[in-house]
Design a protein around this motif. Structure first.
Motif, PDB file in Angstrom:
ATOM      1  N   TYR A   1       0.592  -1.582  -0.480  1.00  0.00           N
ATOM      2  CA  TYR A   1       0.146   0.187   0.013  1.00  0.00           C
ATOM      3  C   TYR A   1       0.987   1.264   0.187  1.00  0.00           C
ATOM      4  N   ASP A   2       2.127   1.781   0.719  1.00  0.00           N
ATOM      5  CA  ASP A   2       3.431   2.185   1.527  1.00  0.00           C
ATOM      6  C   ASP A   2       3.281   2.694  -1.030  1.00  0.00           C
ATOM      7  N   GLN A   3       3.626   1.978  -1.517  1.00  0.00           N
ATOM      8  CA  GLN A   3       4.263   2.418  -3.108  1.00  0.00           C
ATOM      9  C   GLN A   3       2.860   3.359  -3.350  1.00  0.00           C
ATOM     10  N   LEU A   4       1.632   2.316  -3.243  1.00  0.00           N
ATOM     11  CA  LEU A   4       0.230   3.224  -4.036  1.00  0.00           C
ATOM     12  C   LEU A   4       0.640   4.595  -4.227  1.00  0.00           C
ATOM     13  N   VAL A   5       0.387   4.790  -2.320  1.00  0.00           N
ATOM     14  CA  VAL A   5       0.231   5.527  -1.981  1.00  0.00           C
ATOM     15  C   VAL A   5       0.935   7.028  -2.556  1.00  0.00           C
ATOM     16  N   VAL A   6       2.573   6.323  -2.157  1.00  0.00           N
ATOM     17  CA  VAL A   6       2.904   7.723  -2.720  1.00  0.00           C
ATOM     18  C   VAL A   6       2.960   8.002  -3.826  1.00  0.00           C
ATOM     19  N   ARG A   7       3.404   6.690  -5.072  1.00  0.00           N
ATOM     20  CA  ARG A   7       2.685   6.777  -6.268  1.00  0.00           C
ATOM     21  C   ARG A   7       2.083   7.888  -7.086  1.00  0.00           C
ATOM     22  N   ALA A   8       0.881   7.667  -6.504  1.00  0.00           N
ATOM     23  CA  ALA A   8      -0.016   8.442  -6.671  1.00  0.00           C
ATOM     24  C   ALA A   8      -0.595  10.181  -6.068  1.00  0.00           C
ATOM     25  N   SER A   9       0.315  10.364  -4.414  1.00  0.00           N
ATOM     26  CA  SER A   9       0.570  11.370  -4.392  1.00  0.00           C
ATOM     27  C   SER A   9       1.256  12.308  -4.725  1.00  0.00           C
ATOM     28  N   GLU A  10       2.388  11.321  -5.054  1.00  0.00           N
ATOM     29  CA  GLU A  10       3.073  12.290  -6.760  1.00  0.00           C
ATOM     30  C   GLU A  10       2.860  13.039  -7.522  1.00  0.00           C
ATOM     31  N   LEU A  11       1.588  12.149  -8.121  1.00  0.00           N
ATOM     32  CA  LEU A  11       1.175  11.815  -9.507  1.00  0.00           C
ATOM     33  C   LEU A  11       0.563  12.925  -9.069  1.00  0.00           C
ATOM     34  N   VAL A  12      -1.066  12.941  -8.354  1.00  0.00           N
ATOM     35  CA  VAL A  12      -1.656  14.461  -8.552  1.00  0.00           C
ATOM     36  C   VAL A  12      -1.086  15.733  -8.176  1.00  0.00           C
ATOM     37  N   ALA A  13      -0.279  15.521  -7.405  1.00  0.00           N
ATOM     38  CA  ALA A  13       0.974  16.749  -7.312  1.00  0.00           C
ATOM     39  C   ALA A  13       1.693  17.697  -8.540  1.00  0.00           C
ATOM     40  N   GLN A  14       2.069  16.957  -9.257  1.00  0.00           N
ATOM     41  CA  GLN A  14       2.397  17.065 -10.636  1.00  0.00           C
ATOM     42  C   GLN A  14       1.313  17.800 -11.064  1.00  0.00           C
ATOM     43  N   SER A  15      -0.338  16.497 -11.420  1.00  0.00           N
ATOM     44  CA  SER A  15      -1.294  17.466 -12.020  1.00  0.00           C
ATOM     45  C   SER A  15      -2.156  18.358 -11.439  1.00  0.00           C
ATOM     46  N   GLY A  16      -1.319  18.774 -10.187  1.00  0.00           N
ATOM     47  CA  GLY A  16      -2.479  20.459  -9.672  1.00  0.00           C
ATOM     48  C   GLY A  16      -3.334  19.832  -9.071  1.00  0.00           C
ATOM     49  N   GLY A  17      -3.787  21.168  -8.092  1.00  0.00           N
ATOM     50  CA  GLY A  17      -5.496  20.452  -7.522  1.00  0.00           C
ATOM     51  C   GLY A  17      -5.886  21.506  -6.920  1.00  0.00           C
ATOM     52  N   ASP A  18      -6.398  21.795  -5.730  1.00  0.00           N
ATOM     53  CA  ASP A  18      -6.619  22.100  -4.945  1.00  0.00           C
ATOM     54  C   ASP A  18      -5.445  22.413  -3.586  1.00  0.00           C
ATOM     55  N   PRO A  19      -5.165  23.369  -2.996  1.00  0.00           N
ATOM     56  CA  PRO A  19      -4.495  23.376  -1.960  1.00  0.00           C
ATOM     57  C   PRO A  19      -4.753  22.641  -0.785  1.00  0.00           C
ATOM     58  N   ALA A  20      -5.642  22.083  -0.708  1.00  0.00           N
ATOM     59  CA  ALA A  20      -6.654  20.895   0.508  1.00  0.00           C
ATOM     60  C   ALA A  20      -5.920  19.365   0.210  1.00  0.00           C
ATOM     61  N   THR A  21      -5.956  19.593  -1.376  1.00  0.00           N
ATOM     62  CA  THR A  21      -5.620  17.885  -1.634  1.00  0.00           C
ATOM     63  C   THR A  21      -4.378  17.692  -1.767  1.00  0.00           C
ATOM     64  N   LEU A  22      -3.857  19.255  -2.597  1.00  0.00           N
ATOM     65  CA  LEU A  22      -2.244  18.987  -2.653  1.00  0.00           C
ATOM     66  C   LEU A  22      -0.970  19.453  -0.594  1.00  0.00           C
ATOM     67  N   ARG A  23      -1.911  19.014   0.129  1.00  0.00           N
ATOM     68  CA  ARG A  23      -0.773  18.976   1.716  1.00  0.00           C
ATOM     69  C   ARG A  23      -1.310  17.791   1.970  1.00  0.00           C
ATOM     70  N   LEU A  24      -2.345  17.189   1.508  1.00  0.00           N
ATOM     71  CA  LEU A  24      -3.396  15.536   2.021  1.00  0.00           C
ATOM     72  C   LEU A  24      -2.714  15.161   0.830  1.00  0.00           C
ATOM     73  N   ALA A  25      -2.283  15.402  -0.228  1.00  0.00           N
ATOM     74  CA  ALA A  25      -1.275  14.285  -0.756  1.00  0.00           C
ATOM     75  C   ALA A  25       1.038  14.039  -0.363  1.00  0.00           C
ATOM     76  N   ALA A  26       0.907  15.898   0.261  1.00  0.00           N
ATOM     77  CA  ALA A  26       2.356  15.114   0.539  1.00  0.00           C
ATOM     78  C   ALA A  26       2.475  14.992   1.843  1.00  0.00           C
ATOM     79  N   MET A  27       1.116  15.461   2.443  1.00  0.00           N
ATOM     80  CA  MET A  27       0.722  14.507   4.107  1.00  0.00           C
ATOM     81  C   MET A  27       1.576  12.583   4.407  1.00  0.00           C
TER      82      MET A  27
END
Length: 122
Positions: free
Chosen positions: A1-27
């Motif tokens: 699960y960890d690899q999936l969370v990290v990869r998805a978080s990195e992809l959403v960060a590259q895609s942009g989005g609302d600040p709350a989602t980007l903060r969540l992805a980083a955390m």
């Protein structure tokens, strides 16, 4: 699960989005990198190293997320699915796992998963 969370978080960060989602992805990425490191350390002690590749069905989950039209919404949906499954797995290991080393990692992971679930449902 960890690899999936990290990869998805990195992809959403590259895609942009609302600040709350980007903060969540980083955390989530930071916490799951830490959990992966703990698991890797424990695995080395037990001669059971975790894979760095996405396993089935995680690779399919990631592919569906990767092609989603609304990545921020798909990210939250995927993270809820991941964390429900991950929590159940870690909670079972924390309760009755046969390895004291892995049980200790699972106890820490359960705490992190609870925190993540609360953030996902804000």
């Amino acid at each position: 699960y960890d690899q999936l969370v990290v990869r998805a978080s990195e992809l959403v960060a590259q895609s942009g989005g609302d600040p709350a989602t980007l903060r969540l992805a980083a955390m989530l990425a930071e916490d799951h990198r830490g959990l992966a490191a703990q698991l890797s350390f424990a695995g080395r002690r037990l001669d059971l190293l975790p894979s760095a590749a996405l396993v089935s069905p995680h690779d399919g989950w990631f592919s569906s997320f990767e092609t989603a039209a609304d990545r921020p919404a798909a990210f939250r949906q995927l993270m809820r699915r991941v964390h429900q499954n991950s929590y159940a797995m870690h909670a079972a290991m924390a309760r009755s796992g046969s390895s004291p080393t892995l049980r200790a990692v699972a106890v820490n992971a359960v705490s992190a998963e609870r925190r993540h679930w609360a953030e996902l449902n804000r």
